[in-house]
Design a protein around this motif. Structure first.
Motif, PDB file in Angstrom:
ATOM      1  N   ALA A  20      -1.021  12.032 -10.358  1.00  0.00           N
ATOM      2  CA  ALA A  20      -0.163  13.106  -9.850  1.00  0.00           C
ATOM      3  C   ALA A  20      -0.577  13.590  -8.460  1.00  0.00           C
ATOM      4  CB  ALA A  20      -0.148  14.271 -10.832  1.00  0.00           C
ATOM      5  N   VAL A  21      -0.853  12.652  -7.546  1.00  0.00           N
ATOM      6  CA  VAL A  21      -1.216  13.035  -6.183  1.00  0.00           C
ATOM      7  C   VAL A  21      -0.020  12.944  -5.229  1.00  0.00           C
ATOM      8  CG1 VAL A  21      -3.658  12.452  -6.421  1.00  0.00           C
ATOM      9  CG2 VAL A  21      -2.046  10.694  -5.679  1.00  0.00           C
ATOM     10  N   VAL A  22       1.033  12.270  -5.641  1.00  0.00           N
ATOM     11  CA  VAL A  22       2.263  12.205  -4.852  1.00  0.00           C
ATOM     12  C   VAL A  22       3.383  12.830  -5.677  1.00  0.00           C
ATOM     13  CG1 VAL A  22       4.022  10.684  -3.849  1.00  0.00           C
ATOM     14  CG2 VAL A  22       1.595  10.180  -3.513  1.00  0.00           C
ATOM     15  N   GLY A  23       4.031  13.837  -5.085  1.00  0.00           N
ATOM     16  CA  GLY A  23       5.092  14.518  -5.818  1.00  0.00           C
ATOM     17  C   GLY A  23       6.400  14.612  -5.068  1.00  0.00           C
ATOM     18  N   SER A  24       6.344  14.462  -3.739  1.00  0.00           N
ATOM     19  CA  SER A  24       7.572  14.607  -2.953  1.00  0.00           C
ATOM     20  C   SER A  24       8.241  13.256  -2.728  1.00  0.00           C
ATOM     21  CB  SER A  24       7.260  15.251  -1.600  1.00  0.00           C
ATOM     22  OG  SER A  24       6.441  14.416  -0.818  1.00  0.00           O
ATOM     23  N   GLU A  25       9.553  13.287  -2.658  1.00  0.00           N
ATOM     24  CA  GLU A  25      10.328  12.058  -2.468  1.00  0.00           C
ATOM     25  C   GLU A  25      10.039  11.442  -1.101  1.00  0.00           C
ATOM     26  OE1 GLU A  25      12.975   8.978  -3.330  1.00  0.00           O
ATOM     27  OE2 GLU A  25      12.066  10.493  -4.620  1.00  0.00           O
ATOM     28  N   ARG A  26       9.872  12.267  -0.071  1.00  0.00           N
ATOM     29  CA  ARG A  26       9.665  11.743   1.274  1.00  0.00           C
ATOM     30  C   ARG A  26       8.334  10.997   1.375  1.00  0.00           C
ATOM     31  NH1 ARG A  26       9.287  14.538   5.652  1.00  0.00           N
ATOM     32  NH2 ARG A  26      10.460  13.028   6.860  1.00  0.00           N
ATOM     33  N   VAL A  27       7.274  11.547   0.805  1.00  0.00           N
ATOM     34  CA  VAL A  27       5.978  10.861   0.828  1.00  0.00           C
ATOM     35  C   VAL A  27       6.053   9.573   0.017  1.00  0.00           C
ATOM     36  CG1 VAL A  27       3.560  11.005   0.104  1.00  0.00           C
ATOM     37  CG2 VAL A  27       4.627  12.944   1.255  1.00  0.00           C
ATOM     38  N   SER A  28       6.739   9.625  -1.108  1.00  0.00           N
ATOM     39  CA  SER A  28       6.889   8.436  -1.955  1.00  0.00           C
ATOM     40  C   SER A  28       7.566   7.302  -1.193  1.00  0.00           C
ATOM     41  CB  SER A  28       7.691   8.792  -3.205  1.00  0.00           C
ATOM     42  OG  SER A  28       7.959   7.639  -3.980  1.00  0.00           O
ATOM     43  N   VAL A  29       8.661   7.618  -0.527  1.00  0.00           N
ATOM     44  CA  VAL A  29       9.406   6.592   0.211  1.00  0.00           C
ATOM     45  C   VAL A  29       8.574   6.046   1.360  1.00  0.00           C
ATOM     46  CG1 VAL A  29      11.429   6.187   1.668  1.00  0.00           C
ATOM     47  CG2 VAL A  29      11.661   7.498  -0.438  1.00  0.00           C
ATOM     48  N   ALA A  30       7.877   6.922   2.074  1.00  0.00           N
ATOM     49  CA  ALA A  30       7.070   6.483   3.223  1.00  0.00           C
ATOM     50  C   ALA A  30       5.954   5.542   2.781  1.00  0.00           C
ATOM     51  CB  ALA A  30       6.496   7.685   3.952  1.00  0.00           C
ATOM     52  N   MET A  31       5.260   5.891   1.694  1.00  0.00           N
ATOM     53  CA  MET A  31       4.157   5.048   1.235  1.00  0.00           C
ATOM     54  C   MET A  31       4.660   3.732   0.640  1.00  0.00           C
ATOM     55  SD  MET A  31       1.349   7.757  -0.310  1.00  0.00           S
ATOM     56  CE  MET A  31       0.044   6.506  -0.338  1.00  0.00           C
ATOM     57  N   ARG A  32       5.882   3.723   0.129  1.00  0.00           N
ATOM     58  CA  ARG A  32       6.473   2.474  -0.366  1.00  0.00           C
ATOM     59  C   ARG A  32       6.922   1.576   0.786  1.00  0.00           C
ATOM     60  NH1 ARG A  32       7.776   2.975  -5.965  1.00  0.00           N
ATOM     61  NH2 ARG A  32       7.584   5.138  -6.673  1.00  0.00           N
ATOM     62  N   THR A  33       7.097   2.168   1.966  1.00  0.00           N
ATOM     63  CA  THR A  33       7.608   1.426   3.119  1.00  0.00           C
ATOM     64  C   THR A  33       6.492   0.813   3.963  1.00  0.00           C
ATOM     65  OG1 THR A  33       9.537   2.894   3.222  1.00  0.00           O
ATOM     66  CG2 THR A  33       9.039   1.585   5.194  1.00  0.00           C
ATOM     67  N   VAL A  34       5.403   1.556   4.165  1.00  0.00           N
ATOM     68  CA  VAL A  34       4.349   1.128   5.087  1.00  0.00           C
ATOM     69  C   VAL A  34       3.432   0.099   4.409  1.00  0.00           C
ATOM     70  CG1 VAL A  34       2.368   1.852   6.465  1.00  0.00           C
ATOM     71  CG2 VAL A  34       4.388   3.332   6.301  1.00  0.00           C
ATOM     72  N   PRO A  35       3.281  -1.091   4.980  1.00  0.00           N
ATOM     73  CA  PRO A  35       2.366  -2.089   4.406  1.00  0.00           C
ATOM     74  C   PRO A  35       0.916  -1.688   4.637  1.00  0.00           C
ATOM     75  CG  PRO A  35       3.223  -2.870   6.498  1.00  0.00           C
ATOM     76  CD  PRO A  35       3.947  -1.581   6.208  1.00  0.00           C
ATOM     77  N   ARG A  36       0.058  -1.988   3.670  1.00  0.00           N
ATOM     78  CA  ARG A  36      -1.376  -1.703   3.838  1.00  0.00           C
ATOM     79  C   ARG A  36      -2.162  -2.920   4.300  1.00  0.00           C
ATOM     80  NH1 ARG A  36      -4.280   2.606   1.893  1.00  0.00           N
ATOM     81  NH2 ARG A  36      -5.953   1.299   1.061  1.00  0.00           N
ATOM     82  N   GLU A  37      -1.557  -4.115   4.179  1.00  0.00           N
ATOM     83  CA  GLU A  37      -2.291  -5.338   4.527  1.00  0.00           C
ATOM     84  C   GLU A  37      -2.856  -5.338   5.945  1.00  0.00           C
ATOM     85  OE1 GLU A  37       1.546  -6.967   2.827  1.00  0.00           O
ATOM     86  OE2 GLU A  37       0.713  -4.946   2.952  1.00  0.00           O
ATOM     87  N   PRO A  38      -2.139  -4.822   6.966  1.00  0.00           N
ATOM     88  CA  PRO A  38      -2.712  -4.864   8.319  1.00  0.00           C
ATOM     89  C   PRO A  38      -3.953  -3.987   8.495  1.00  0.00           C
ATOM     90  CG  PRO A  38      -0.323  -4.570   8.394  1.00  0.00           C
ATOM     91  CD  PRO A  38      -0.744  -4.337   6.986  1.00  0.00           C
ATOM     92  N   PHE A  39      -4.208  -3.076   7.538  1.00  0.00           N
ATOM     93  CA  PHE A  39      -5.258  -2.079   7.728  1.00  0.00           C
ATOM     94  C   PHE A  39      -6.531  -2.346   6.920  1.00  0.00           C
ATOM     95  CE2 PHE A  39      -1.083  -0.174   8.340  1.00  0.00           C
ATOM     96  CZ  PHE A  39      -1.207   0.360   9.610  1.00  0.00           C
ATOM     97  N   LEU A  60      -9.228   5.196   3.698  1.00  0.00           N
ATOM     98  CA  LEU A  60      -8.975   6.024   2.533  1.00  0.00           C
ATOM     99  C   LEU A  60      -8.271   5.256   1.428  1.00  0.00           C
ATOM    100  CD1 LEU A  60      -7.735   9.351   4.179  1.00  0.00           C
ATOM    101  CD2 LEU A  60     -10.033   8.787   3.385  1.00  0.00           C
ATOM    102  N   SER A  61      -8.588   5.603   0.206  1.00  0.00           N
ATOM    103  CA  SER A  61      -7.859   5.057  -0.931  1.00  0.00           C
ATOM    104  C   SER A  61      -6.437   5.605  -0.906  1.00  0.00           C
ATOM    105  CB  SER A  61      -8.539   5.454  -2.239  1.00  0.00           C
ATOM    106  OG  SER A  61      -8.427   6.856  -2.445  1.00  0.00           O
ATOM    107  N   PRO A  62      -5.481   4.926  -1.529  1.00  0.00           N
ATOM    108  CA  PRO A  62      -4.113   5.460  -1.595  1.00  0.00           C
ATOM    109  C   PRO A  62      -4.053   6.863  -2.185  1.00  0.00           C
ATOM    110  CG  PRO A  62      -4.112   3.154  -2.210  1.00  0.00           C
ATOM    111  CD  PRO A  62      -5.556   3.547  -2.070  1.00  0.00           C
ATOM    112  N   SER A  63      -4.886   7.145  -3.194  1.00  0.00           N
ATOM    113  CA  SER A  63      -4.889   8.490  -3.788  1.00  0.00           C
ATOM    114  C   SER A  63      -5.310   9.542  -2.770  1.00  0.00           C
ATOM    115  CB  SER A  63      -5.845   8.541  -4.987  1.00  0.00           C
ATOM    116  OG  SER A  63      -5.311   7.865  -6.096  1.00  0.00           O
ATOM    117  N   ALA A  64      -6.391   9.260  -2.032  1.00  0.00           N
ATOM    118  CA  ALA A  64      -6.877  10.212  -1.038  1.00  0.00           C
ATOM    119  C   ALA A  64      -5.845  10.420   0.063  1.00  0.00           C
ATOM    120  CB  ALA A  64      -8.198   9.722  -0.451  1.00  0.00           C
TER     121      ALA A  64
END
Length: 244
Positions: A20-39, A60-64
């Motif tokens: 339960a660290v992500v609750g807003s729709e905007r943060v959810s969509v943004a994190m689903r969009t940005v790839p983590r592989e380059p980082f 940072l971990s995705p949770s953090a």
């Protein structure tokens, strides 16, 4: 497996009641969009909920990261400053939440600045400005900012960062030393978001990529203290050379 599926699974787990660290729709969509592989170094582990060490900094971990985004509460068209950009992942998600032209970032380590620029460009967010600066001084040339994110712990909020907030702006940071609390500071009020554990904010001279020996301000103070306590020549016991 398809990275898109892995990102969806990652965010689903962050939204689940177990984390339960992500609750807003905007943060959810943004994190689903940005790839983590380059980082991160390992593509296979990019979506594991754990932190990584890279070039002397913590990815940072995705949770953090999710906790930071929720506390920052970025609105469309907000101007954002990231202090301690590291490898650039949080700056990329913030660019997705507002616009890449609205996101500025600084880091005290020059090689991390180069790394962040390269990673952001690879991920499709090359418009984010990343500069090499002492984070405690912010980036006054582009102030004021609606949102400032400090990704390092400090005992007190840096005055320069507070001064660079726009009216109604918000600063999010880990506050404290050994015991830290994630806080949002807005209009003189502090909102607490639970305990965290971040590396302390570096000052000039502490970065790991300095060419000369890494002498920190804390080391210099300690050397000065020891020198002050050391007895000078005239303070030494007198030697009677006739008896030697």
């Amino acid at each position: 497996m398809d990275p898109v599926v892995l990102r969806d699974d990652m965010v689903d787990s962050l939204e689940h009641e177990a984390k339960a660290v992500v609750g807003s729709e905007r943060v959810s969509v943004a994190m689903r969009t940005v790839p983590r592989e380059p980082f991160v170094d390992e593509d296979a582990a990019a979506y594991a909920d754990r932190s990584f060490e890279r070039l002397g900094t913590r990815v940072l971990s995705p949770s953090a990261a999710g906790r930071l985004f929720e506390a920052l509460d970025v609105r469309p068209d907000d101007s954002v400053l990231v202090v301690g950009v590291g490898v650039g992942y949080t700056a990329a998600v913030l660019a997705e939440l507002t616009d890449e032209a609205n996101v500025h970032a600084v880091d005290i380590a020059r090689r991390l600045v180069y790394e962040a620029r390269s990673n952001l460009d690879s991920a499709g967010y090359g418009g984010v400005l990343v500069d090499c600066r002492d984070g405690a001084r912010g980036l006054p040339e582009y102030a004021p900012y609606d949102r400032i994110l400090l990704e390092a712990a400090a005992i007190e909020p840096p005055r320069a960062l507070l001064d660079q907030l726009a009216p109604g702006g918000r600063l999010v940071m880990p506050l404290g030393g050994a015991a830290q609390e994630l806080v949002a500071i807005e209009g003189g009020e502090r909102i607490e978001y639970g305990t965290v554990a971040y590396h302390p904010m570096l000052v000039d001279g502490e970065q790991v990529d300095t060419i000369e020996r890494n002498r920190t301000y804390r080391e210099d103070r300690e050397h000065a203290r020891r020198a002050a306590e050391r007895r000078k020549g005239w303070e030494q016991t007198w030697i009677d050379w006739d008896r030697v």
